[in-house]
Design an enzyme around this catalytic site. Structure first.
Site, PDB file in Angstrom:
ATOM      1  N   GLU A  50     -12.939   1.462  -5.865  1.00  0.00           N
ATOM      2  CA  GLU A  50     -13.611   2.737  -6.085  1.00  0.00           C
ATOM      3  C   GLU A  50     -12.961   3.520  -7.221  1.00  0.00           C
ATOM      4  O   GLU A  50     -11.749   3.483  -7.404  1.00  0.00           O
ATOM      5  CB  GLU A  50     -13.554   3.598  -4.818  1.00  0.00           C
ATOM      6  CG  GLU A  50     -14.206   2.976  -3.615  1.00  0.00           C
ATOM      7  CD  GLU A  50     -14.113   3.846  -2.372  1.00  0.00           C
ATOM      8  OE1 GLU A  50     -14.617   3.423  -1.324  1.00  0.00           O
ATOM      9  OE2 GLU A  50     -13.537   4.964  -2.457  1.00  0.00           O
TER      10      GLU A  50
ATOM     11  N   ARG B 168      -7.280   4.532   0.666  1.00  0.00           N
ATOM     12  CA  ARG B 168      -6.638   3.296   1.115  1.00  0.00           C
ATOM     13  C   ARG B 168      -5.335   3.048   0.348  1.00  0.00           C
ATOM     14  O   ARG B 168      -4.263   3.062   0.926  1.00  0.00           O
ATOM     15  CB  ARG B 168      -7.591   2.107   0.938  1.00  0.00           C
ATOM     16  CG  ARG B 168      -7.036   0.779   1.430  1.00  0.00           C
ATOM     17  CD  ARG B 168      -8.095  -0.313   1.351  1.00  0.00           C
ATOM     18  NE  ARG B 168      -7.561  -1.594   1.785  1.00  0.00           N
ATOM     19  CZ  ARG B 168      -7.030  -2.492   0.971  1.00  0.00           C
ATOM     20  NH1 ARG B 168      -6.949  -2.257  -0.341  1.00  0.00           N
ATOM     21  NH2 ARG B 168      -6.574  -3.649   1.443  1.00  0.00           N
TER      22      ARG B 168
ATOM     23  N   HIS C 218       0.832  -1.213   0.000  1.00  0.00           N
ATOM     24  CA  HIS C 218       0.000   0.000   0.000  1.00  0.00           C
ATOM     25  C   HIS C 218       0.864   1.259   0.000  1.00  0.00           C
ATOM     26  O   HIS C 218       0.793   2.091   0.897  1.00  0.00           O
ATOM     27  CB  HIS C 218      -0.949   0.023   1.198  1.00  0.00           C
ATOM     28  CG  HIS C 218      -1.972  -1.070   1.195  1.00  0.00           C
ATOM     29  ND1 HIS C 218      -3.072  -1.064   2.021  1.00  0.00           N
ATOM     30  CD2 HIS C 218      -2.055  -2.214   0.466  1.00  0.00           C
ATOM     31  CE1 HIS C 218      -3.785  -2.169   1.798  1.00  0.00           C
ATOM     32  NE2 HIS C 218      -3.181  -2.864   0.857  1.00  0.00           N
TER      33      HIS C 218
ATOM     34  N   TYR D  89     -12.464  10.693   1.772  1.00  0.00           N
ATOM     35  CA  TYR D  89     -13.032   9.590   1.017  1.00  0.00           C
ATOM     36  C   TYR D  89     -13.254   8.337   1.864  1.00  0.00           C
ATOM     37  O   TYR D  89     -13.505   7.269   1.333  1.00  0.00           O
ATOM     38  CB  TYR D  89     -12.212   9.360  -0.251  1.00  0.00           C
ATOM     39  CG  TYR D  89     -12.456  10.529  -1.181  1.00  0.00           C
ATOM     40  CD1 TYR D  89     -13.476  10.491  -2.109  1.00  0.00           C
ATOM     41  CD2 TYR D  89     -11.767  11.730  -1.009  1.00  0.00           C
ATOM     42  CE1 TYR D  89     -13.787  11.603  -2.887  1.00  0.00           C
ATOM     43  CE2 TYR D  89     -12.061  12.848  -1.778  1.00  0.00           C
ATOM     44  CZ  TYR D  89     -13.073  12.772  -2.714  1.00  0.00           C
ATOM     45  OH  TYR D  89     -13.391  13.877  -3.468  1.00  0.00           O
TER      46      TYR D  89
ATOM     47  N   GLY E 170      -9.881  -1.345  -3.304  1.00  0.00           N
ATOM     48  CA  GLY E 170     -10.719  -1.571  -2.148  1.00  0.00           C
ATOM     49  C   GLY E 170     -10.086  -2.547  -1.176  1.00  0.00           C
ATOM     50  O   GLY E 170      -8.975  -3.052  -1.395  1.00  0.00           O
TER      51      GLY E 170
END
Length: 532
Positions: free
Chosen positions: A405, A380, A318, A415, A399
């Site tokens: 998204e 995210r 991430h 968000y 997601g």
């Protein structure tokens, strides 16, 4: 200024901690179990519940609205034990203590070493210039067929979970030979069935036409950017190399990015952007991520290296990493939350954000939070950035386990992560959502106000007209599609990132692909809004 302070006080950085005054839901129980799903239910927690979080011992597994007290959890692994608890989050984002624990082990598939039989010869039910639609009879198997692979001659050109499929990206007016094989639930590949010949129609159909491989890579192509002469640069995530490739397929190594730390997860050399003789690079370092720039003079001038922005939190996974210049001349960057959801809501952290900066790395005076690079937050792991003809920013975001998204991003917007996955009404809701196993979007570009999203788990290109419904292309054809960029002539280049968890360069598994588009109402050589 008062509005900004209120936003900071109300929505920034609420930690994931249990609060004694937030009551736990009770009686977590299992209603039904299949090989890949489990249905859970629980008694509602008292009070006004914003959401419920279903967790394993080491992570949040699913998030559901506070109005629901049941959940069907899919995409489970047969034979694996899952230990679940559920907690309630109130309207102030406080998390309750957890419920009781339930343990579920979906039944494992029987041992299976027998490959499936061959399907029958496919029937070609329709053709266009660049597509063919096929159907076939089922293959036999002692346990069950998982999916089918479609071949054109010796080339794998698609896959399907059922008994029909459409192959895209074919050459117009050409003879093709299609055959199909089955893969069973234990990943045994069966033999290919008989082939069927078909000829595509002449001409080029709208909107997505023929595709062909421009270049190959023995690593993970990630960032991709076009140069003024029409050639492109692409970065290899794990080797830290940057190559120049022409449309004719000539590939040249132009340099290796220094001071990169990677080879642990989703790290290494990520996004690229080019402007006014400078090549901008997003990469991970030993203790952070950084955006740097180099003079590009037919090669990477390592001695000219300048740090644009450092101190971006990095993780094994991430890390975000996409770069894009906007029509306002500012550089935008996506950052992931490093699998620490609280960072996405922390306005003091650069993680889980879209950042906006001047090309030299200074903070623009008109950013929504004075003195801060933060343009939007509550993300995210966003990896897609693109601007439409009105100058609006669109962001594609991975997601958690259920909903990817595509967001229309506004200055200062929140968000919702880690409090929401998909729409929830409390925060800025996405314009489109996709099931994560069907999409997991990474790259994003726009041609003539049509979004094109590269998907990794979905193994496909999504075409999304603004105001319209998504369409799918190249399903299973190139594997995990990481990046999509518009060419100066208004076509597309894609990169694949298969084997991207292995960190062992070798072979030619990944490709750079050109996809022809037929553009309505614009000259073929016009440069589209938002192109690099």
């Amino acid at each position: 200024m008062l509005r900004v302070l209120m936003v900071v006080l109300l929505l920034a950085g609420v930690p994931h901690v249990a609060r004694a005054d937030t009551a736990a839901p009770g009686n977590l129980r299992v209603l039904e179990v299949t090989r890949t799903t489990a249905t859970l239910a629980w008694d509602a927690a008292p009070g006004d519940v914003f959401s419920y979080e279903i967790s394993l011992p080491d992570r949040v597994w699913r998030i559901v609205p506070g109005t629901r007290t049941t959940k069907v959890i899919d995409n489970l692994t047969p034979g694996r034990a899952y230990r679940w608890k559920v907690a309630a989050r109130d309207q102030d984002m406080r998390l309750s203590p957890p419920s009781n624990e339930v343990v579920v082990t979906p039944p494992a598939y029987p041992a299976d070493t027998t490959p499936p039989g061959a399907p029958g010869a496919p029937e070609v039910t329709a053709t266009t210039a660049n597509t063919a639609t096929l159907r076939w009879t089922a293959a036999t198997d002692d346990v069950g067929v998982q999916f089918y692979e479609i071949y054109d001659g010796e080339e794998l050109v698609g896959s399907a979970s059922g008994l029909s499929g459409t192959v895209q990206g074919l050459r117009a007016g050409a003879q093709h030979s299609f055959s199909v094989l089955a893969v069973d639930l234990a990943w045994n590949w069966g033999p290919r069935g008989p082939s069927t010949g078909a000829r595509t129609r002449p001409g080029t159909d709208r909107p997505v036409g023929a595709a062909h491989v421009v270049a190959r890579s023995d690593d993970i192509p990630w960032g991709l950017v076009f140069l003024p002469d029409g050639s492109a640069l692409f970065a290899e995530r794990d080797t830290f190399r940057i190559h120049r490739v022409t449309r004719a397929g000539t590939k040249t190594l132009v340099g290796t990015v220094p001071e990169v730390d990677g080879l642990r997860g989703e790290d290494g050399v990520l996004g690229l952007e080019y402007r006014d003789g400078w090549l901008y690079v997003f990469h991970t370092r030993a203790s952070d991520s950084a955006i740097v720039r180099f003079r590009y003079r037919g090669g990477l001038d390592v001695a000219s290296r300048q740090i644009v922005l450092a101190g971006i939190p990095r993780g094994v996974n991430h890390n975000g990493g996409r770069l894009r210049f906007g029509p306002d001349g500012k550089l935008y960057a996506t950052t992931g939350e490093n699998q620490r959801g609280e960072l996405a809501q922390d306005l003091k952290s650069l993680a889980g954000k879209v950042l906006r900066m001047n090309p030299d790395g200074s903070v623009p005076s008109d950013n929504p939070f004075p003195g801060s690079f933060v343009f939007s937050y509550g993300h995210r792991n966003p990896q897609g950035l693109a601007f439409d003809s009105r100058g609006r920013l669109w962001v594609a975001e991975f997601g958690h386990y259920e909903l990817d998204e595509v967001n229309l991003v506004r200055p200062g917007g929140n968000y919702g992560w880690p409090y929401c996955e998909g729409p929830c009404g409390r925060f800025a809701d996405p314009v489109w959502t996709f099931r994560t196993f069907d999409a997991s979007p990474s790259g994003l570009t726009i041609v003539d106000d049509v979004l094109y999203a590269a998907t990794t788990k979905g193994n496909r290109l999504c075409r999304i007209p603004i105001g319209g419904q998504p369409q799918q292309y190249f399903v299973g054809h190139y594997g995990r599609i990481r990046t999509v960029e518009a060419t100066p002539s208004g076509n597309l280049w894609l990169t694949s990132s298969n084997q991207d968890g292995i960190h062992q360069p070798g072979g030619d598994d990944n490709v750079v692909v050109e996809v022809r588009l037929t553009r309505s109402g614009a000259a073929a050589d016009a440069v589209h809004t938002g192109a690099s």
